[in-house]
Design an enzyme around this catalytic site. Sequence first.
Site, PDB file in Angstrom:
ATOM      1  N   ASP A  10       0.893  -1.206  -0.092  1.00 25.13           N
ATOM      2  CA  ASP A  10       0.137   0.067  -0.019  1.00 25.13           C
ATOM      3  C   ASP A  10       0.646   1.119   0.226  1.00 25.13           C
ATOM      4  O   ASP A  10       2.043   1.028   0.225  1.00 25.13           O
ATOM      5  CB  ASP A  10      -1.079   0.163   1.221  1.00 25.13           C
ATOM      6  CG  ASP A  10      -1.986   1.085   1.191  1.00 25.13           C
ATOM      7  OD1 ASP A  10      -2.768   1.366   0.409  1.00 25.13           O
ATOM      8  OD2 ASP A  10      -1.925   2.032   2.018  1.00 25.13           O
ATOM      9  N   SER A  11       0.353   2.308  -0.264  1.00 21.83           N
ATOM     10  CA  SER A  11       1.099   3.596  -0.182  1.00 21.83           C
ATOM     11  C   SER A  11       1.520   4.055   1.111  1.00 21.83           C
ATOM     12  O   SER A  11       2.396   4.948   1.285  1.00 21.83           O
ATOM     13  CB  SER A  11       0.137   4.715  -0.985  1.00 21.83           C
ATOM     14  OG  SER A  11      -0.973   4.961  -0.317  1.00 21.83           O
ATOM     15  N   TYR A  42      -0.334   8.260  -2.977  1.00 25.39           N
ATOM     16  CA  TYR A  42      -0.242   7.981  -4.393  1.00 25.39           C
ATOM     17  C   TYR A  42      -1.279   8.779  -5.207  1.00 25.39           C
ATOM     18  O   TYR A  42      -1.252   8.975  -6.265  1.00 25.39           O
ATOM     19  CB  TYR A  42      -0.613   6.551  -4.868  1.00 25.39           C
ATOM     20  CG  TYR A  42       0.654   5.451  -4.222  1.00 25.39           C
ATOM     21  CD1 TYR A  42       1.876   5.972  -3.993  1.00 25.39           C
ATOM     22  CD2 TYR A  42       0.618   4.149  -4.645  1.00 25.39           C
ATOM     23  CE1 TYR A  42       2.963   5.189  -3.716  1.00 25.39           C
ATOM     24  CE2 TYR A  42       1.935   3.264  -4.533  1.00 25.39           C
ATOM     25  CZ  TYR A  42       2.864   3.873  -4.118  1.00 25.39           C
ATOM     26  OH  TYR A  42       3.951   3.192  -3.860  1.00 25.39           O
ATOM     27  N   CYS A  73      -3.641  -0.984  -2.067  1.00 23.34           N
ATOM     28  CA  CYS A  73      -4.129   0.293  -2.409  1.00 23.34           C
ATOM     29  C   CYS A  73      -4.811   0.436  -3.572  1.00 23.34           C
ATOM     30  O   CYS A  73      -4.598  -0.075  -4.662  1.00 23.34           O
ATOM     31  CB  CYS A  73      -2.586   0.957  -2.644  1.00 23.34           C
ATOM     32  SG  CYS A  73      -2.758   2.505  -3.475  1.00 23.34           S
ATOM     33  N   THR A  75      -5.700   3.269  -5.216  1.00 21.31           N
ATOM     34  CA  THR A  75      -5.034   4.043  -6.524  1.00 21.31           C
ATOM     35  C   THR A  75      -4.262   3.022  -7.183  1.00 21.31           C
ATOM     36  O   THR A  75      -4.400   3.315  -8.542  1.00 21.31           O
ATOM     37  CB  THR A  75      -4.324   5.074  -5.826  1.00 21.31           C
ATOM     38  OG1 THR A  75      -5.193   5.957  -4.917  1.00 21.31           O
ATOM     39  CG2 THR A  75      -3.642   5.952  -6.832  1.00 21.31           C
ATOM     40  N   GLU A 152      -2.786   9.479   8.267  1.00 21.29           N
ATOM     41  CA  GLU A 152      -1.464   9.042   8.485  1.00 21.29           C
ATOM     42  C   GLU A 152      -0.977  10.129   9.640  1.00 21.29           C
ATOM     43  O   GLU A 152       0.208   9.705  10.295  1.00 21.29           O
ATOM     44  CB  GLU A 152      -0.521   9.725   7.355  1.00 21.29           C
ATOM     45  CG  GLU A 152      -0.854   8.721   6.189  1.00 21.29           C
ATOM     46  CD  GLU A 152       0.068   7.606   6.274  1.00 21.29           C
ATOM     47  OE1 GLU A 152       0.779   7.395   6.533  1.00 21.29           O
ATOM     48  OE2 GLU A 152      -0.516   6.466   5.588  1.00 21.29           O
ATOM     49  N   CYS A 186     -10.581   3.474  -0.511  1.00 26.91           N
ATOM     50  CA  CYS A 186      -9.027   3.543  -0.304  1.00 26.91           C
ATOM     51  C   CYS A 186      -8.946   3.072   1.167  1.00 26.91           C
ATOM     52  O   CYS A 186      -9.846   2.979   2.022  1.00 26.91           O
ATOM     53  CB  CYS A 186      -8.872   5.143  -0.101  1.00 26.91           C
ATOM     54  SG  CYS A 186      -7.281   5.312   0.643  1.00 26.91           S
ATOM     55  N   THR A 187      -7.928   1.940   1.198  1.00 25.29           N
ATOM     56  CA  THR A 187      -7.737   1.458   2.403  1.00 25.29           C
ATOM     57  C   THR A 187      -7.588   2.094   3.685  1.00 25.29           C
ATOM     58  O   THR A 187      -7.742   1.739   4.787  1.00 25.29           O
ATOM     59  CB  THR A 187      -6.791   0.212   2.187  1.00 25.29           C
ATOM     60  OG1 THR A 187      -5.343   0.962   1.631  1.00 25.29           O
ATOM     61  CG2 THR A 187      -7.232  -1.015   1.094  1.00 25.29           C
ATOM     62  N   HIS A 188      -7.007   3.367   3.603  1.00 27.39           N
ATOM     63  CA  HIS A 188      -6.973   4.123   4.684  1.00 27.39           C
ATOM     64  C   HIS A 188      -8.340   4.621   5.247  1.00 27.39           C
ATOM     65  O   HIS A 188      -8.409   4.914   6.637  1.00 27.39           O
ATOM     66  CB  HIS A 188      -6.251   5.830   4.396  1.00 27.39           C
ATOM     67  CG  HIS A 188      -4.785   5.359   4.016  1.00 27.39           C
ATOM     68  ND1 HIS A 188      -4.223   4.889   2.971  1.00 27.39           N
ATOM     69  CD2 HIS A 188      -3.880   6.019   4.592  1.00 27.39           C
ATOM     70  CE1 HIS A 188      -2.892   5.041   2.891  1.00 27.39           C
ATOM     71  NE2 HIS A 188      -2.714   5.736   4.143  1.00 27.39           N
TER      72      HIS A 188
END
Length: 269
Positions: A10-11, A42, A73, A75, A152, A186-188
Amino acid sequence: MDKRPIGVFDSGLGGLTTVKKLSELMPGEDIIYLGDTGRVPYGSRSKETIVKYSCQAASFLAGHGIKAMVIACNTASSSAYDVLAGSYAMPVYEAVSTPAKAAASQTGCGRIGVIGTKATIGSGAYESALMRISPDFTVFSAPCPLFVPLVEDGAIEEDDVAALAIAERYLRNLRSAGIDTLILGCTHYPLLRGVISKVMGPQVALIDSGAETAKLVAGDLSAKDMLSGRDEGGSTRYYVTDATDGFEELASRFLESDIRGMVQQIALE
């Protein structure tokens, strides 16, 4: 049986939502996780750059003798999946088609929302996947570029004032559109589930792209007889491309397991 590890990239740290679900579904599997934290996000990059970064991440994981690769990710999935799937003989899994199927089965009114990075939304990947399932769906999309930095930075609590204000700005049009299902593309974003649910209301079902992808991986590897054969005892190795401190703290909180001292910084270029 196949005792080799599963590779996930993942990013940043969002792909840990996929890792967590993979470990729950397949506790006997070893996992190697790569978070490209030095180049996150990303979503604001060009497709060419996303493909380049994704190929570098995939090459790193492949060098560890993995048996399957998961592009956690969204993206990277929407921009680089075809390239990666055509480059490796192992199973390569993306994070778009399975969540789309889950949303299609969940919706009652056929009005589905999708949120993601600018690159994911710009690619139209989710809209295309949903239209292939049923042209009668009405899809509403919204890029949410500040969600990844929020995650993040650790601003993930449902009463966080900044997170709520940003979510309200991004999501108000989707709420007004009367959707009953929202794909967290988005996995976030599942780390902001409380915030997103608070803004959208309890009538909107949230589809976790990472969790849905993990279910597909577990079922497919089992069907291919590629599981390790162990019922428990699987381990996870973590790699990042930036300093480990902040990642370890947030990852430990989310995974509900202390991984401090277990994360290694590496370089992809």
